[in-house]
Write a protein that holds these residues in place. Structure first.
Motif, PDB file in Angstrom:
ATOM      1  N   LYS A  60      -8.484  -5.955   5.936  1.00 63.32           N
ATOM      2  CA  LYS A  60      -7.286  -5.278   6.432  1.00 63.32           C
ATOM      3  C   LYS A  60      -6.665  -6.119   7.544  1.00 63.32           C
ATOM      4  CE  LYS A  60      -5.801  -0.585   7.307  1.00 63.32           C
ATOM      5  NZ  LYS A  60      -5.113  -0.555   6.021  1.00 63.32           N
ATOM      6  N   THR A  79     -12.137  10.007   2.176  1.00 64.23           N
ATOM      7  CA  THR A  79     -10.866   9.326   2.405  1.00 64.23           C
ATOM      8  C   THR A  79     -10.813   8.065   1.556  1.00 64.23           C
ATOM      9  OG1 THR A  79     -11.039  10.053   4.700  1.00 64.23           O
ATOM     10  CG2 THR A  79      -9.341   8.418   4.210  1.00 64.23           C
ATOM     11  N   ARG A 127      -9.577   4.545   1.273  1.00 70.13           N
ATOM     12  CA  ARG A 127      -9.035   3.606   2.257  1.00 70.13           C
ATOM     13  C   ARG A 127      -9.515   2.193   1.990  1.00 70.13           C
ATOM     14  NH1 ARG A 127     -13.115   2.024   5.329  1.00 70.13           N
ATOM     15  NH2 ARG A 127     -14.731   3.471   6.012  1.00 70.13           N
ATOM     16  N   ASP A 166       0.849  -1.192   0.000  1.00 71.52           N
ATOM     17  CA  ASP A 166       0.000   0.000   0.000  1.00 71.52           C
ATOM     18  C   ASP A 166       0.885   1.241   0.000  1.00 71.52           C
ATOM     19  OD1 ASP A 166      -1.830   2.008   0.447  1.00 71.52           O
ATOM     20  OD2 ASP A 166      -3.018   0.826   1.851  1.00 71.52           O
ATOM     21  N   ARG A 213       0.005   4.251  -0.268  1.00 72.85           N
ATOM     22  CA  ARG A 213      -0.601   5.443   0.360  1.00 72.85           C
ATOM     23  C   ARG A 213      -0.569   5.348   1.875  1.00 72.85           C
ATOM     24  NH1 ARG A 213      -4.515   8.565  -2.846  1.00 72.85           N
ATOM     25  NH2 ARG A 213      -4.410   7.871  -4.996  1.00 72.85           N
ATOM     26  N   GLU A 214      -1.098   4.223   2.416  1.00 78.18           N
ATOM     27  CA  GLU A 214      -1.225   4.127   3.868  1.00 78.18           C
ATOM     28  C   GLU A 214       0.039   3.582   4.539  1.00 78.18           C
ATOM     29  OE1 GLU A 214      -5.130   2.623   5.281  1.00 78.18           O
ATOM     30  OE2 GLU A 214      -5.677   2.674   3.175  1.00 78.18           O
ATOM     31  N   ASP A 215       0.869   2.857   3.787  1.00 75.05           N
ATOM     32  CA  ASP A 215       2.136   2.334   4.330  1.00 75.05           C
ATOM     33  C   ASP A 215       3.280   2.779   3.426  1.00 75.05           C
ATOM     34  OD1 ASP A 215       0.872   0.875   6.447  1.00 75.05           O
ATOM     35  OD2 ASP A 215       0.295  -0.628   4.980  1.00 75.05           O
ATOM     36  N   LYS A 263      -9.645  -0.522  -2.914  1.00 76.00           N
ATOM     37  CA  LYS A 263      -9.875   0.651  -2.075  1.00 76.00           C
ATOM     38  C   LYS A 263     -10.988   1.502  -2.671  1.00 76.00           C
ATOM     39  CE  LYS A 263      -5.643   1.586   0.347  1.00 76.00           C
ATOM     40  NZ  LYS A 263      -4.668   2.655   0.613  1.00 76.00           N
TER      41      LYS A 263
END
Lengths: 84, 211
Positions: B166, B122, B124, B77, B79-81, B107
Motif C-alpha cells: 500500500k 474487512t 482490504r 481501488d 472500494r477504498e478510494d 485484497k
C-alpha cells in the motif's frame, strides 16, 4: 537491498519519498502531450507546443512553490510579530 | 466637368486562402466516442487521425501506467478510494481491469477493529508483514485472508504470497493524481472525438500518413 529484490512492478509501490517532486517533469510532459494533441490543428507541429507547455507548467509550479515558501517562511512570521 | 482627380475605386482585399486546417461542419461521431472510451486515442484513429490518436494514447496511458508503476496496483481501488475511482474510470476498461485485479487477486479479508471497537471482517490491502493465505492452514482459517506472519506471541508461520503493498504519503498522492489526470485527459479526448470537426490526416498530409 532485499526490499528492492522483492519489489514487483505495478504491484508494489516505489519508494519515491526522497525524490517524489522530480515526478513533476514526466507529469508535466505527459499532460502537455495529451492536451496539445487534442488542441492543435497541425499535428505535425506537435513537439514544439508540447515542449513550450511543459516548460510553462514546470515554471508555474516552481513559481507557486516559491510564492508559498515566501508566504509561509517570510510573510507569515512578520504578520505574527505585528499581531503580537 | 471638374478637373478633380478621380478617386481610385477601392479594390476589394483578396480573401485569405482558406486554411486547410479550417474546421469542417460540426458532426457527431458516436463510434469514435465509444472507441475513445474503450482505449485512449482509438476514437481519433477511427476518425482517420492516427497521429493524433497515438499522441493521445502515449500521454494518457503514460500517465495511467506511470501512476500504477509508482503507487502499485492498489492505486486503482473502487472500494477504498471511491471518489478517485470515479475519475480513474474515464481511462476505460483498463481502469476497471486494474480495479478487478486489485479487488480479486490482492485484497483479502481480515478481522479488523471497527470505529465502534468491534472486530469485523474487512476486505482490504495488506499491511507489511502480512501474507495472503488462500488455503486453510491450522485448520480454522477461512480463506482468502490476510494474516500477519509470524503471529505475534507465537512461532506459527503462515504460507502465502505477500499482498499488494500500500503506497502512503506523497507517493500515494502523486500516483492517484497521475491516474486521475489520465482519466480527465481521456475525457477531454473522448469529447473531442465525439464532436470532431477536423479533416482526416490522409487528406491533410497525403495518403501515406494513414499507413
Amino acid at each position: 537491498m532485499l526490499q528492492m529484490l522483492a519489489w514487483r512492478p505495478f504491484v508494489d509501490p516505489i519508494d519515491a519519498h526522497a525524490w517524489w517532486f522530480l515526478l513533476l517533469l514526466p507529469i508535466a510532459f505527459l499532460v502537455s502531450l495529451s492536451w496539445k494533441a487534442v488542441r492543435i490543428d497541425d499535428i505535425k507541429r506537435l513537439p514544439r507546443p508540447v515542449i513550450v507547455m511543459t516548460v510553462q507548467v514546470i515554471l508555474a509550479m516552481l513559481g507557486l512553490g516559491f510564492a508559498a515558501f515566501i508566504g509561509l517562511v517570510v510573510v507569515l512570521p512578520i504578520l505574527m510579530d505585528v499581531a503580537r | 466637368m471638374s478637373d478633380a482627380p478621380e478617386r481610385p475605386t477601392p479594390t476589394p482585399a483578396p480573401e485569405p486562402a482558406r486554411s486547410r486546417f479550417a474546421p469542417g461542419p460540426e458532426r457527431f461521431h458516436p463510434v469514435a466516442g465509444v472507441g475513445g472510451l474503450l482505449l485512449p486515442g482509438l476514437g481519433h484513429v477511427l476518425l482517420g487521425q492516427p497521429r493524433r490518436g497515438v499522441a493521445i494514447a502515449l500521454g494518457v496511458l503514460g500517465l495511467f501506467f506511470g501512476g500504477l508503476l509508482l503507487g502499485g496496483i492498489d492505486t486503482i481501488d473502487s472500494r477504498e478510494d471511491r471518489l478517485w475511482f470515479y475519475v480513474h474510470a474515464f481511462v476505460g476498461p483498463l481502469a476497471f481491469g486494474a480495479d478487478w485485479v486489485n479487488q480479486n487477486q490482492f485484497k483479502a479479508w481480515s478481522m479488523d477493529a471497527s470505529p465502534m471497537g468491534r472486530l469485523e471482517p474487512t476486505l482490504r490491502s495488506s499491511y507489511p508483514g502480512e501474507v495472503l493465505v488462500t488455503s486453510a492452514q491450522g485448520g480454522s482459517l477461512p480463506y482468502p485472508q490476510l494474516v500477519q506472519t509470524p503471529q505475534w506471541g507465537s512461532s506459527g508461520h503462515f504460507q502465502g504470497r505477500p499482498g499488494a503493498g500500500k503506497a502512503v504519503g506523497k507517493v500515494n498522492e502523486v500516483a492517484l493524481l497521475m491516474c486521475a489526470l489520465a482519466g480527465m485527459l481521456n475525457l477531454v479526448a473522448v469529447l473531442d472525438a465525439l464532436f470532431n470537426r477536423r479533416r482526416r490526416e490522409s487528406e491533410l498530409y497525403g495518403a501515406g500518413v494513414a499507413s
